[in-house]
Design a protein around this motif. Structure first.
Motif, PDB file in Angstrom:
ATOM      1  N   LEU A  18       0.777  -1.157  -0.020  1.00 53.90           N
ATOM      2  CA  LEU A  18       0.172  -0.067  -0.036  1.00 53.90           C
ATOM      3  C   LEU A  18       0.665   1.230  -0.080  1.00 53.90           C
ATOM      4  CD1 LEU A  18      -2.795   1.410   0.129  1.00 53.90           C
ATOM      5  CD2 LEU A  18      -2.490   0.937   2.778  1.00 53.90           C
ATOM      6  N   ALA A  19       2.071   1.169   0.594  1.00 51.08           N
ATOM      7  CA  ALA A  19       2.869   2.379   0.852  1.00 51.08           C
ATOM      8  C   ALA A  19       3.615   2.606  -0.454  1.00 51.08           C
ATOM      9  CB  ALA A  19       4.022   2.250   1.756  1.00 51.08           C
ATOM     10  N   LEU A  20       4.130   1.423  -1.064  1.00 52.05           N
ATOM     11  CA  LEU A  20       4.602   1.522  -2.314  1.00 52.05           C
ATOM     12  C   LEU A  20       3.554   2.159  -3.410  1.00 52.05           C
ATOM     13  CD1 LEU A  20       7.330   1.120  -4.140  1.00 52.05           C
ATOM     14  CD2 LEU A  20       6.493  -1.135  -4.403  1.00 52.05           C
ATOM     15  N   SER A  21       2.459   1.650  -3.456  1.00 53.67           N
ATOM     16  CA  SER A  21       1.522   2.189  -4.206  1.00 53.67           C
ATOM     17  C   SER A  21       1.188   3.761  -4.267  1.00 53.67           C
ATOM     18  CB  SER A  21       0.165   1.632  -4.209  1.00 53.67           C
ATOM     19  OG  SER A  21       0.228  -0.003  -4.540  1.00 53.67           O
ATOM     20  N   MET A  22       1.172   4.146  -2.880  1.00 54.55           N
ATOM     21  CA  MET A  22       0.918   5.575  -2.555  1.00 54.55           C
ATOM     22  C   MET A  22       2.149   6.309  -2.989  1.00 54.55           C
ATOM     23  SD  MET A  22      -2.027   5.712  -2.135  1.00 54.55           S
ATOM     24  CE  MET A  22      -1.946   7.506  -1.707  1.00 54.55           C
ATOM     25  N   ALA A  23       3.566   5.600  -2.832  1.00 58.68           N
ATOM     26  CA  ALA A  23       4.728   6.326  -3.256  1.00 58.68           C
ATOM     27  C   ALA A  23       4.513   6.663  -4.747  1.00 58.68           C
ATOM     28  CB  ALA A  23       5.730   5.747  -3.180  1.00 58.68           C
ATOM     29  N   TYR A  24       4.101   5.873  -5.475  1.00 56.99           N
ATOM     30  CA  TYR A  24       3.903   6.013  -7.108  1.00 56.99           C
ATOM     31  C   TYR A  24       2.640   7.194  -7.245  1.00 56.99           C
ATOM     32  CZ  TYR A  24       5.786   1.195  -7.861  1.00 56.99           C
ATOM     33  OH  TYR A  24       6.505   0.145  -7.841  1.00 56.99           O
ATOM     34  N   VAL A  25       1.670   7.266  -6.553  1.00 57.84           N
ATOM     35  CA  VAL A  25       0.885   8.049  -6.633  1.00 57.84           C
ATOM     36  C   VAL A  25       1.456   9.569  -6.148  1.00 57.84           C
ATOM     37  CG1 VAL A  25      -1.362   9.313  -5.546  1.00 57.84           C
ATOM     38  CG2 VAL A  25      -1.408   6.856  -5.926  1.00 57.84           C
ATOM     39  N   ALA A  26       2.242   9.662  -5.244  1.00 53.23           N
ATOM     40  CA  ALA A  26       3.027  10.950  -4.982  1.00 53.23           C
ATOM     41  C   ALA A  26       3.776  11.360  -6.099  1.00 53.23           C
ATOM     42  CB  ALA A  26       3.756  10.520  -3.675  1.00 53.23           C
ATOM     43  N   ALA A  27       4.642  10.337  -6.719  1.00 57.73           N
ATOM     44  CA  ALA A  27       5.457  10.613  -7.777  1.00 57.73           C
ATOM     45  C   ALA A  27       4.688  11.411  -9.139  1.00 57.73           C
ATOM     46  CB  ALA A  27       6.261   9.479  -8.163  1.00 57.73           C
ATOM     47  N   GLN A  28       3.568  10.716  -9.233  1.00 51.90           N
ATOM     48  CA  GLN A  28       2.703  10.984 -10.216  1.00 51.90           C
ATOM     49  C   GLN A  28       2.019  12.511 -10.253  1.00 51.90           C
ATOM     50  OE1 GLN A  28      -0.424   8.289 -11.301  1.00 51.90           O
ATOM     51  NE2 GLN A  28      -0.801   8.899 -13.317  1.00 51.90           N
ATOM     52  N   ALA A  29       2.059  12.832  -8.888  1.00 50.85           N
ATOM     53  CA  ALA A  29       1.452  14.007  -8.474  1.00 50.85           C
ATOM     54  C   ALA A  29       2.317  15.197  -9.012  1.00 50.85           C
ATOM     55  CB  ALA A  29       1.067  14.124  -7.064  1.00 50.85           C
ATOM     56  N   LEU A  30       3.341  14.880  -9.077  1.00 47.00           N
ATOM     57  CA  LEU A  30       4.409  16.184  -9.462  1.00 47.00           C
ATOM     58  C   LEU A  30       4.074  16.452 -10.611  1.00 47.00           C
ATOM     59  CD1 LEU A  30       7.857  14.691  -7.672  1.00 47.00           C
ATOM     60  CD2 LEU A  30       6.059  16.472  -6.782  1.00 47.00           C
ATOM     61  N   ASP A  31       3.710  15.638 -11.543  1.00 45.16           N
ATOM     62  CA  ASP A  31       3.268  16.274 -12.922  1.00 45.16           C
ATOM     63  C   ASP A  31       1.892  16.537 -12.973  1.00 45.16           C
ATOM     64  OD1 ASP A  31       6.052  15.540 -14.140  1.00 45.16           O
ATOM     65  OD2 ASP A  31       5.763  13.367 -14.345  1.00 45.16           O
ATOM     66  N   GLU A  32       1.158  16.617 -12.221  1.00 49.61           N
ATOM     67  CA  GLU A  32      -0.251  16.931 -12.242  1.00 49.61           C
ATOM     68  C   GLU A  32      -0.443  18.436 -12.175  1.00 49.61           C
ATOM     69  OE1 GLU A  32      -3.873  17.543 -12.421  1.00 49.61           O
ATOM     70  OE2 GLU A  32      -3.361  15.443 -12.115  1.00 49.61           O
TER      71      GLU A  32
END
Length: 375
Positions: free
Chosen positions: A288-302
């Motif tokens: 779950l934490a790794l999945s949310m780390a992906y979300v956080a990384a993706q957010a930088l391009d949002e």
């Protein structure tokens, strides 16, 4: 965003893991923490040679110009190795701030130095009563001739003792703006009081008593200070999420090895179904934490600011909760040995515990998430 490792990213991950296994052992890391130092120039230069420090810095300034996906790969490996160097405040936060808001002169002077391992920048934005709010700034910058005079105090400045300069927030006298200034640590009237943190790192309180800086020390325009700082902190949050996921991953491996070797009633602890279930729960939280780390990384391009805030704050809260769970369970499964100096499980537990207050604790990010939900 594609999070499947490219060939280059896999090479970076493999090289960094080999470096940690051979040059950054638990014994060396523990020895440095006990001696009161969380920074070693030789290690820092090695990270620069591996391309870690200049990973997201533009190629014009000696970097590689990689994006958030590559940073996730690196921070995940740094988390596994529990590195204590100032990669996040310097090569992530400060590099992001100067990369977007710095002048050409500032970029050439500092980004090239960061990428080459020659210069270190940290961020001084917290104050005694700020409670993580970036706009709660009492430090004042008064215009004086061709520069500014800064007065105020900053708290919990991460890795300040190792830094060559600090990015300091200050209210510009005579205006409503909060500026972001590059303040050399060896400048006159800049005093650092360092101390260890719970997880073996270092922080410092910074006192600015009529500290004089030039006009070229202001990052961007006077009105850009908070925007620049938040931009850097967003990158820092994403990096920390990936680092925490890597630390959880390694801690679960350590715990699994312990359960396979420690015996009770004539068989390994790992044979007991109740303990298997607890390990499964830890693995779920790590994923779950790794999945949310992906979300956080993706957010930088949002491009949408509110959506970006929601993604980053949600990731910070969920990863902090997962890290706390994995750390506590690992200690429990090791029994009383889990918090002794003989085992590294305690070091991982402390680092995962300290993940929550860095760059805003869960209460702060829950409130930030709710604010971003309002139309």
């Amino acid at each position: 965003m594609d999070f499947t490792y490219s060939e280059e990213q896999q090479m970076i991950a493999d090289s960094l893991r080999r470096f940690v296994d051979s040059e950054y052992t638990f014994a060396k890391r523990r020895k440095r923490s006990r001696e009161g130092g969380a920074f070693e120039r030789a290690v820092w230069c090695s990270l620069a040679e591996l391309g870690i420090l200049g990973l997201t810095i533009d190629a014009d300034y000696g970097g590689f110009g990689e994006g958030p996906a590559s940073r996730l790969v690196v921070q995940r490996e740094l988390g596994r190795g529990l590195l204590v160097e100032p990669v996040v405040p310097c090569a992530v936060v400060a590099a992001a701030v100067l990369g977007k808001y710095g002048s050409p002169v500032q970029k050439q002077a500092w980004l090239a130095g960061i990428a080459g391992g020659e210069k270190i920048l940290s961020v001084a934005w917290l104050e005694h009563d700020s409670r993580y709010r970036i706009e709660a700034v009492s430090t004042v910058a008064e215009r004086s001739g061709e520069g500014y005079v800064l007065n105020g105090q900053k708290s919990l400045v991460w890795h300040a003792e190792a830094a060559d300069a600090l990015l300091v927030t200050a209210r510009i006298s005579g205006s409503k703006h909060i500026g972001l200034f590059i303040v050399p640590c060896d400048a006159a009237n800049v005093e650092l009081t360092g101390y260890p943190t719970m997880d073996g790192l270092r922080a410092a309180d910074v006192n600015l008593d009529n500290a004089i800086v030039g006009k070229d020390s202001l990052v961007g325009e006077a009105a850009d200070g908070l925007l620049a700082l938040q931009h850097g902190l967003d990158h820092g949050i994403a990096a920390l999420c990936a680092e925490a996921a890597g630390a959880m991953e390694r801690l679960i491996e350590i715990t699994a090895e312990h359960l396979q070797t420690r015996r009770q009633f004539g068989q390994p602890l790992g044979k007991f179904q109740a303990l298997q279930h607890r390990m499964a729960d830890m693995l779920v939280q790590k994923e779950l934490a790794l999945s949310m780390a992906y979300v956080a990384a993706q957010a930088l391009d949002e491009p949408d600011a509110r959506q970006r805030t929601r993604m980053l704050s949600a990731a910070k809260v969920i990863v902090a909760k997962a890290g706390r769970y994995v750390g506590q369970q690992a200690v429990q499964l090791h029994g009383g040995m889990g918090m002794t100096d003989e085992l590294e499980v305690g070091d991982y537990f402390k680092r995962l515990t300290m993940f929550d207050p860095l760059f805003g604790d869960s209460d702060y990010h829950m409130a930030r998430y709710c604010d971003a939900m309002e139309s």
